[in-house]
Design a protein around this motif. Sequence first.
Motif: not given
Length: 260
Positions: A1-3, A31, A35, A39
Amino acid sequence: SNNKILVELDESSGVAMMKFKSPPVNSLSLDFLTEFCISLEKLENDRACRGVIFASAVPRIFSSGLDITEMSGKSMEHYAEFWRAVQEMWLRLYGSNMVTIAAVNGSSPAGGCLVALSCDYRIMVENPKFSIGLNEAQLGIVAPFWFKDTFVNVVGHRIAERSLQLGSLYPAPEALKFGLVDELVPEEKLQEKAMAVMAQWLALPDHARQLTKSMMRKAVLDRLVAHREEDVQNFVSFISKESIQKSLRMYMEMLKKKKS
Ligand code: CO8
């Protein structure tokens, strides 16, 4: 889940916004940390980006710190993997060449406070209901040496020692008094103020600022790099003790009870 993290780079100013959006409390899960590192690395390698402002997209909470569920009832392998991700996040952020500003728009205990402390400048919303600090001792756990070093570098030895032993969380106005945060603003002024401070820091030549930053932070960064595996092993053996697991479970129970 990249959000879990929203990133927006304004190419004309060279300033990126990184907004934490991992409800309910922006806890730093494996997670989330993964990420975050990806980023940040992307921005670090993007020549168009010179500064980053960190804020929360979750109301009232900047970040609740390390995700306690990653530290309880899991395997030794999981604890090791999680801890490496925590180290990686700090090494990248504390060692960043970019100007980093924490726009602390909510409570920011423990690991959340570490994120803010690792930036170059901290602006917090003046609401006394928002608190910040390294409260690890209240959970029956101990902040590792590099959390402590980062804290000492911001507030000095005496305040760090007392605050760490007591696991103190400070309402924003208290945090301002001894420099845990650099200034307070009303919530609606936070974005504008962060941009103004960023412009001030970006007015200097990057190379001079970067070398100065590195000079101030290098000893502390090198200490973790030199003892990284040892620090992972320390964490794993500490956190997998039954007595520590019990403290964490009791703390999670306390969080649930305070609700009802
Ligand atoms: N990890 C996992 N879950 C969390 C965390 C967390 N850090 N914080 C809150 N939650 C959960 C709550 O349990 C609750 O879950 P549920 O809905 O299932 O009951 C949900 O998030 C919402 O929490 P609250 O109801 O408490 O929300 P509030 O808005 O009332 O309060 C706060 C928000 C102020 C953030 C509050 O939740 C809080 O104080 N949380 C605990 C923060 C904390 O103490 N974090 C410390 C983590 S340890 C750390 O970061 C550094 C460890 C260093 C390593 C040590 C080496 C051994």
